[in-house]
Scaffold this motif. Structure first.
Motif, mmCIF file in Angstrom:
data_model
loop_
_atom_site.group_PDB
_atom_site.id
_atom_site.type_symbol
_atom_site.label_atom_id
_atom_site.label_comp_id
_atom_site.label_asym_id
_atom_site.label_seq_id
_atom_site.Cartn_x
_atom_site.Cartn_y
_atom_site.Cartn_z
ATOM 1 N N VAL A 19 -10.491 6.610 10.723
ATOM 2 C CA VAL A 19 -9.267 5.994 10.807
ATOM 3 C C VAL A 19 -9.128 4.418 10.954
ATOM 4 O O VAL A 19 -9.197 4.500 12.240
ATOM 5 N N ASP A 20 -9.121 3.611 10.359
ATOM 6 C CA ASP A 20 -8.808 2.546 10.674
ATOM 7 C C ASP A 20 -8.327 1.807 9.779
ATOM 8 O O ASP A 20 -8.023 2.145 8.643
ATOM 9 N N GLU A 21 -7.469 0.578 10.562
ATOM 10 C CA GLU A 21 -6.716 -0.220 9.322
ATOM 11 C C GLU A 21 -7.706 -2.062 9.119
ATOM 12 O O GLU A 21 -8.242 -2.099 10.287
ATOM 13 N N ALA A 22 -6.731 -2.790 8.168
ATOM 14 C CA ALA A 22 -7.191 -4.147 7.987
ATOM 15 C C ALA A 22 -5.703 -4.723 7.571
ATOM 16 O O ALA A 22 -5.538 -4.288 6.755
ATOM 17 N N GLY A 23 -5.652 -5.982 7.782
ATOM 18 C CA GLY A 23 -4.973 -6.814 7.762
ATOM 19 C C GLY A 23 -3.502 -6.727 9.342
ATOM 20 O O GLY A 23 -2.566 -7.107 8.190
ATOM 21 N N ARG A 24 -3.289 -6.797 9.838
ATOM 22 C CA ARG A 24 -2.538 -6.685 11.134
ATOM 23 C C ARG A 24 -2.312 -8.023 11.175
ATOM 24 O O ARG A 24 -0.723 -8.045 11.331
ATOM 25 N N GLY A 25 -2.903 -8.925 11.205
ATOM 26 C CA GLY A 25 -2.494 -9.761 11.524
ATOM 27 C C GLY A 25 -1.971 -11.211 11.229
ATOM 28 O O GLY A 25 -1.485 -11.890 11.265
ATOM 29 N N PRO A 26 -2.674 -11.254 9.615
ATOM 30 C CA PRO A 26 -2.154 -12.037 9.002
ATOM 31 C C PRO A 26 -1.203 -12.679 8.145
ATOM 32 O O PRO A 26 -0.222 -11.447 9.046
ATOM 33 N N LEU A 27 -0.822 -13.830 7.881
ATOM 34 C CA LEU A 27 0.703 -13.861 7.636
ATOM 35 C C LEU A 27 0.910 -13.891 5.977
ATOM 36 O O LEU A 27 2.376 -13.410 5.377
ATOM 37 N N ALA A 28 0.265 -12.807 5.118
ATOM 38 C CA ALA A 28 0.096 -12.168 4.097
ATOM 39 C C ALA A 28 -0.789 -10.787 4.251
ATOM 40 O O ALA A 28 -1.560 -10.684 4.054
ATOM 41 N N GLY A 29 0.162 -10.831 2.206
ATOM 42 C CA GLY A 29 0.006 -9.110 2.048
ATOM 43 C C GLY A 29 -0.010 -8.006 2.332
ATOM 44 O O GLY A 29 0.367 -8.139 4.161
ATOM 45 N N ALA A 30 -0.383 -7.321 2.204
ATOM 46 C CA ALA A 30 -0.331 -5.266 1.966
ATOM 47 C C ALA A 30 -1.072 -5.715 3.417
ATOM 48 O O ALA A 30 -2.159 -5.828 3.756
ATOM 49 N N VAL A 31 -0.423 -4.510 4.328
ATOM 50 C CA VAL A 31 -1.749 -3.977 5.792
ATOM 51 C C VAL A 31 -2.345 -2.229 5.080
ATOM 52 O O VAL A 31 -1.680 -1.934 4.130
ATOM 53 N N TYR A 32 -3.751 -2.887 4.785
ATOM 54 C CA TYR A 32 -4.579 -1.373 4.754
ATOM 55 C C TYR A 32 -5.261 -0.278 5.552
ATOM 56 O O TYR A 32 -5.284 -0.850 7.067
ATOM 57 N N ALA A 73 -6.006 3.409 1.638
ATOM 58 C CA ALA A 73 -4.769 3.595 1.169
ATOM 59 C C ALA A 73 -3.868 2.605 1.869
ATOM 60 O O ALA A 73 -3.937 1.505 2.698
ATOM 61 N N SER A 74 -2.650 2.210 1.617
ATOM 62 C CA SER A 74 -1.803 0.511 2.337
ATOM 63 C C SER A 74 -0.387 0.619 2.425
ATOM 64 O O SER A 74 0.086 1.442 1.969
ATOM 65 N N ALA A 75 0.578 0.196 3.097
ATOM 66 C CA ALA A 75 1.513 -0.394 3.097
ATOM 67 C C ALA A 75 1.588 -1.549 2.902
ATOM 68 O O ALA A 75 1.228 -2.623 3.418
ATOM 69 N N SER A 76 2.767 -2.055 1.943
ATOM 70 C CA SER A 76 3.450 -2.998 1.139
ATOM 71 C C SER A 76 4.122 -3.752 1.950
ATOM 72 O O SER A 76 4.679 -3.916 3.134
ATOM 73 N N VAL A 77 4.236 -5.182 2.011
ATOM 74 C CA VAL A 77 4.629 -6.458 2.536
ATOM 75 C C VAL A 77 6.839 -6.274 2.779
ATOM 76 O O VAL A 77 7.115 -6.428 3.440
ATOM 77 N N GLU A 78 6.855 -5.613 1.440
ATOM 78 C CA GLU A 78 8.167 -5.013 2.018
ATOM 79 C C GLU A 78 8.440 -3.968 2.470
ATOM 80 O O GLU A 78 9.059 -3.356 3.350
ATOM 81 N N ILE A 139 -15.151 -0.603 7.549
ATOM 82 C CA ILE A 139 -15.319 -1.166 6.263
ATOM 83 C C ILE A 139 -14.666 -0.740 4.963
ATOM 84 O O ILE A 139 -14.807 -1.817 4.559
ATOM 85 N N LEU A 140 -14.548 0.853 4.693
ATOM 86 C CA LEU A 140 -13.712 0.191 3.376
ATOM 87 C C LEU A 140 -12.299 0.074 3.773
ATOM 88 O O LEU A 140 -11.968 -0.793 2.587
ATOM 89 N N ALA A 141 -11.401 0.145 4.170
ATOM 90 C CA ALA A 141 -10.163 -0.821 4.489
ATOM 91 C C ALA A 141 -10.085 -2.785 4.684
ATOM 92 O O ALA A 141 -9.594 -2.723 3.741
ATOM 93 N N LYS A 142 -11.123 -2.930 4.975
ATOM 94 C CA LYS A 142 -11.501 -4.354 5.565
ATOM 95 C C LYS A 142 -12.056 -5.106 4.228
ATOM 96 O O LYS A 142 -10.734 -5.566 2.832
ATOM 97 N N VAL A 143 -12.908 -3.606 2.445
ATOM 98 C CA VAL A 143 -13.454 -3.899 1.312
ATOM 99 C C VAL A 143 -12.660 -4.636 0.383
ATOM 100 O O VAL A 143 -12.047 -4.736 0.089
#
Length: 193
Positions: A19-32, A73-78, A139-143
């Motif tokens: 299990v891994d995630e992508a998108g913890r650091g950005p200023l915008a968008g959901a985390v996957y 899966a993802s968690a939204s900006v909200e 890889i799947l989370a990042k893509v």
């Protein structure tokens, strides 16, 4: 060197997912996040951050063809705004594991925190560079997240999401200052701007 996932189990497991995630650091968008159960290690896997977008896409197809099971899966900006990025990342990872066809006996979580999982977990710091199933999840989370950011680029072309994927680049910060934030920006992340 990336090895088979059962190296970390300490016992024979019928089903181990990475299990891994992508998108913890950005200023915008959901985390996957993604969860992947491999039949056997897929050759040439690596941490998604070390791969070109083209190579990640090639490996995504290979992983999806060869994996016993996978879920994204993802968690939204909200949801990020309602708690914090760590909690939202954990939520996305739990959703990815829950999305597998059958619950795994063990989930190898990249990093040093695993909260609220219904299955047994083991944290593996730097797991996306050590374990094939965690690298596959990376890889799947990042893509998936990059594709989502390309969709946002069509919806909000003024921010250039296709170029920076929501990270705090000079261009992105300039565009936020010029146009103000959009609904996909993480307002807590913009406080210092």
């Amino acid at each position: 060197m990336i090895t088979a996932c059962d190296f970390f189990c300490g016992r024979d497991c019928l089903s181990v997912c990475g299990v891994d995630e992508a998108g913890r650091g950005p200023l915008a968008g959901a985390v996957y996040a993604a969860a992947v159960v491999l039949r056997e290690p897929v050759l040439c896997l690596d941490d998604s951050k070390n791969l070109s977008p083209k190579r990640r896409e090639e490996l995504r197809r290979l992983i999806e063809e060869q994996a016993m099971d996978y879920s994204v899966a993802s968690a939204s900006v909200e949801e990020i705004a309602q708690s914090d990025i760590l909690s939202a990342s954990q939520l996305a990872m739990r959703r990815a594991v829950a999305g597998l066809k059958a619950p795994p006996e063990l989930a190898l979580i990249d990093g040093n925190i695993a909260r609220g999982f219904e299955t047994e977990t083991k944290c593996v710091v730097g797991g996306d560079g050590k374990c094939a199933c965690v690298a596959a999840a990376s890889i799947l989370a990042k893509v998936a997240r990059d594709r989502y950011m390309l969709e946002l680029a069509d919806k909000y072309p003024e921010y250039g999401f296709e170029r920076h994927k929501g990270y705090g680049t000079k261009l992105h910060i300039e565009r936020i200052r010029q146009y103000g934030p959009c609904p996909e920006h993480r307002m807590k992340f913009l406080r210092k701007l």
